[in-house]
Write a protein that holds these residues in place. Structure first.
Motif, PDB file in Angstrom:
ATOM      1  N   ASP A   1       0.856  -1.183   0.000  1.00  0.00           N
ATOM      2  CA  ASP A   1       0.000   0.000   0.000  1.00  0.00           C
ATOM      3  C   ASP A   1       0.892   1.233   0.000  1.00  0.00           C
ATOM      4  N   GLY A   2       1.128   1.789  -1.179  1.00  0.00           N
ATOM      5  CA  GLY A   2       2.049   2.912  -1.280  1.00  0.00           C
ATOM      6  C   GLY A   2       3.443   2.453  -0.928  1.00  0.00           C
ATOM      7  N   ASP A   3       4.061   3.112   0.063  1.00  0.00           N
ATOM      8  CA  ASP A   3       5.402   2.746   0.520  1.00  0.00           C
ATOM      9  C   ASP A   3       5.385   1.696   1.625  1.00  0.00           C
ATOM     10  N   THR A   4       4.209   1.280   2.064  1.00  0.00           N
ATOM     11  CA  THR A   4       4.103   0.304   3.150  1.00  0.00           C
ATOM     12  C   THR A   4       3.908  -1.091   2.582  1.00  0.00           C
ATOM     13  N   ILE A   5       4.715  -2.006   3.086  1.00  0.00           N
ATOM     14  CA  ILE A   5       4.657  -3.405   2.673  1.00  0.00           C
ATOM     15  C   ILE A   5       4.122  -4.211   3.853  1.00  0.00           C
ATOM     16  N   VAL A   6       3.157  -5.082   3.593  1.00  0.00           N
ATOM     17  CA  VAL A   6       2.584  -5.930   4.646  1.00  0.00           C
ATOM     18  C   VAL A   6       3.108  -7.353   4.459  1.00  0.00           C
ATOM     19  N   VAL A   7       3.668  -7.906   5.533  1.00  0.00           N
ATOM     20  CA  VAL A   7       4.105  -9.301   5.536  1.00  0.00           C
ATOM     21  C   VAL A   7       3.387 -10.024   6.671  1.00  0.00           C
ATOM     22  N   VAL A   8       3.352 -11.344   6.561  1.00  0.00           N
ATOM     23  CA  VAL A   8       2.576 -12.172   7.482  1.00  0.00           C
ATOM     24  C   VAL A   8       3.524 -13.078   8.267  1.00  0.00           C
ATOM     25  N   ALA A   9       3.451 -13.009   9.589  1.00  0.00           N
ATOM     26  CA  ALA A   9       4.313 -13.822  10.455  1.00  0.00           C
ATOM     27  C   ALA A   9       3.650 -15.169  10.719  1.00  0.00           C
ATOM     28  N   SER A  10       3.426 -15.929   9.654  1.00  0.00           N
ATOM     29  CA  SER A  10       2.631 -17.154   9.756  1.00  0.00           C
ATOM     30  C   SER A  10       3.430 -18.388  10.175  1.00  0.00           C
ATOM     31  N   ARG A  11       4.628 -18.511   9.674  1.00  0.00           N
ATOM     32  CA  ARG A  11       5.452 -19.713   9.868  1.00  0.00           C
ATOM     33  C   ARG A  11       4.642 -20.957   9.517  1.00  0.00           C
ATOM     34  N   GLY A  12       3.812 -20.807   8.474  1.00  0.00           N
ATOM     35  CA  GLY A  12       3.033 -21.941   7.984  1.00  0.00           C
ATOM     36  C   GLY A  12       1.976 -22.448   8.939  1.00  0.00           C
ATOM     37  N   GLY A  13       1.564 -21.621   9.886  1.00  0.00           N
ATOM     38  CA  GLY A  13       0.560 -22.038  10.856  1.00  0.00           C
ATOM     39  C   GLY A  13       1.147 -22.734  12.066  1.00  0.00           C
ATOM     40  N   ASP A  14       2.459 -22.633  12.232  1.00  0.00           N
ATOM     41  CA  ASP A  14       3.132 -23.209  13.388  1.00  0.00           C
ATOM     42  C   ASP A  14       2.631 -22.535  14.671  1.00  0.00           C
ATOM     43  N   PRO A  15       2.680 -23.213  15.812  1.00  0.00           N
ATOM     44  CA  PRO A  15       2.196 -22.607  17.056  1.00  0.00           C
ATOM     45  C   PRO A  15       3.111 -21.519  17.627  1.00  0.00           C
ATOM     46  N   ILE A  16       4.309 -21.368  17.066  1.00  0.00           N
ATOM     47  CA  ILE A  16       5.228 -20.333  17.567  1.00  0.00           C
ATOM     48  C   ILE A  16       5.480 -19.291  16.475  1.00  0.00           C
ATOM     49  N   HIS A  17       5.817 -18.080  16.912  1.00  0.00           N
ATOM     50  CA  HIS A  17       6.149 -17.014  15.965  1.00  0.00           C
ATOM     51  C   HIS A  17       7.487 -17.314  15.289  1.00  0.00           C
ATOM     52  N   PRO A  18       7.641 -16.876  14.041  1.00  0.00           N
ATOM     53  CA  PRO A  18       8.947 -17.030  13.398  1.00  0.00           C
ATOM     54  C   PRO A  18       9.997 -16.156  14.083  1.00  0.00           C
ATOM     55  N   ALA A  19      11.243 -16.605  14.028  1.00  0.00           N
ATOM     56  CA  ALA A  19      12.335 -15.866  14.680  1.00  0.00           C
ATOM     57  C   ALA A  19      12.448 -14.450  14.133  1.00  0.00           C
ATOM     58  N   TRP A  20      12.243 -14.271  12.822  1.00  0.00           N
ATOM     59  CA  TRP A  20      12.367 -12.922  12.254  1.00  0.00           C
ATOM     60  C   TRP A  20      11.356 -11.968  12.882  1.00  0.00           C
ATOM     61  N   TYR A  21      10.172 -12.479  13.198  1.00  0.00           N
ATOM     62  CA  TYR A  21       9.163 -11.626  13.831  1.00  0.00           C
ATOM     63  C   TYR A  21       9.605 -11.226  15.238  1.00  0.00           C
ATOM     64  N   LEU A  22      10.106 -12.182  15.995  1.00  0.00           N
ATOM     65  CA  LEU A  22      10.581 -11.872  17.348  1.00  0.00           C
ATOM     66  C   LEU A  22      11.724 -10.862  17.295  1.00  0.00           C
ATOM     67  N   ASN A  23      12.604 -11.000  16.294  1.00  0.00           N
ATOM     68  CA  ASN A  23      13.701 -10.048  16.139  1.00  0.00           C
ATOM     69  C   ASN A  23      13.193  -8.634  15.880  1.00  0.00           C
ATOM     70  N   LEU A  24      12.294  -8.487  14.930  1.00  0.00           N
ATOM     71  CA  LEU A  24      11.842  -7.124  14.598  1.00  0.00           C
ATOM     72  C   LEU A  24      10.916  -6.552  15.659  1.00  0.00           C
ATOM     73  N   ARG A  25      10.255  -7.413  16.403  1.00  0.00           N
ATOM     74  CA  ARG A  25       9.427  -6.933  17.509  1.00  0.00           C
ATOM     75  C   ARG A  25      10.309  -6.250  18.559  1.00  0.00           C
ATOM     76  N   ASP A  26      11.497  -6.822  18.790  1.00  0.00           N
ATOM     77  CA  ASP A  26      12.420  -6.250  19.767  1.00  0.00           C
ATOM     78  C   ASP A  26      13.271  -5.131  19.182  1.00  0.00           C
ATOM     79  N   ARG A  27      13.591  -5.239  17.900  1.00  0.00           N
ATOM     80  CA  ARG A  27      14.416  -4.239  17.201  1.00  0.00           C
ATOM     81  C   ARG A  27      13.755  -3.936  15.861  1.00  0.00           C
ATOM     82  N   PRO A  28      12.885  -2.930  15.812  1.00  0.00           N
ATOM     83  CA  PRO A  28      12.083  -2.689  14.617  1.00  0.00           C
ATOM     84  C   PRO A  28      12.828  -2.075  13.427  1.00  0.00           C
TER      85      PRO A  28
END
Length: 143
Positions: free
Chosen positions: A58-85
């Motif tokens: 959407d314009g300059d904003t890109i939306v990505v999905v932290a799905s990890r294929g429906g795994d019960p845990i968040h992907p590591a990349w999501y945890l990384n950016l959550r702590d360091r955006p």
């Protein structure tokens, strides 16, 4: 869900395809543009790069999905950016751009989720596989 080793192998193969073809192949997957997301490890402090798809741009904003294929845990990349955006993104093999990542609010997710699954219904299947709410991440250029 594939084990971590399989996920890493798929990422390496995808990056190799992009590089080997000069970006002519591998810039989209299932009709979605691909991107390389570089985060800083929350524990290690080292850079980590993963290949993702963007079901919405959407314009300059890109939306990505932290799905990890429906795994019960968040992907590591999501945890990384959550702590360091502060992240870097190469969109469709373009130059690395400094961006800020943030998790969509509940209201934003409610508005975006139907658009995400309209673009790729596999995300709806992933959500059904897990009890966690799959986060949507908004990547926007740093000022």
């Amino acid at each position: 869900m594939p084990p971590n080793l399989a996920l890493k192998a798929m990422n390496i193969a995808h990056r190799g395809l992009l590089r080997a073809t000069g970006g002519k192949m591998g810039n989209s997957f299932s009709g979605m543009p691909s991107l390389e997301l570089t985060t800083i490890g929350r524990k290690s402090g080292r850079t980590h790069t993963v290949m993702l798809t963007a079901p919405l741009v959407d314009g300059d904003t890109i939306v990505v999905v932290a799905s990890r294929g429906g795994d019960p845990i968040h992907p590591a990349w999501y945890l990384n950016l959550r702590d360091r955006p502060e992240v870097e993104v190469s969109f469709r093999s373009g130059p690395l751009r400094p961006m800020i990542a943030r998790t969509a609010t509940a209201e934003e997710r409610a508005e975006l989720w139907p658009r995400v699954i309209a673009g790729y219904n596999g995300y709806a299947d992933y959500q059904r596989r897990t009890t966690r709410e799959i986060p949507l991440v908004l990547l926007a250029p740093r000022d």
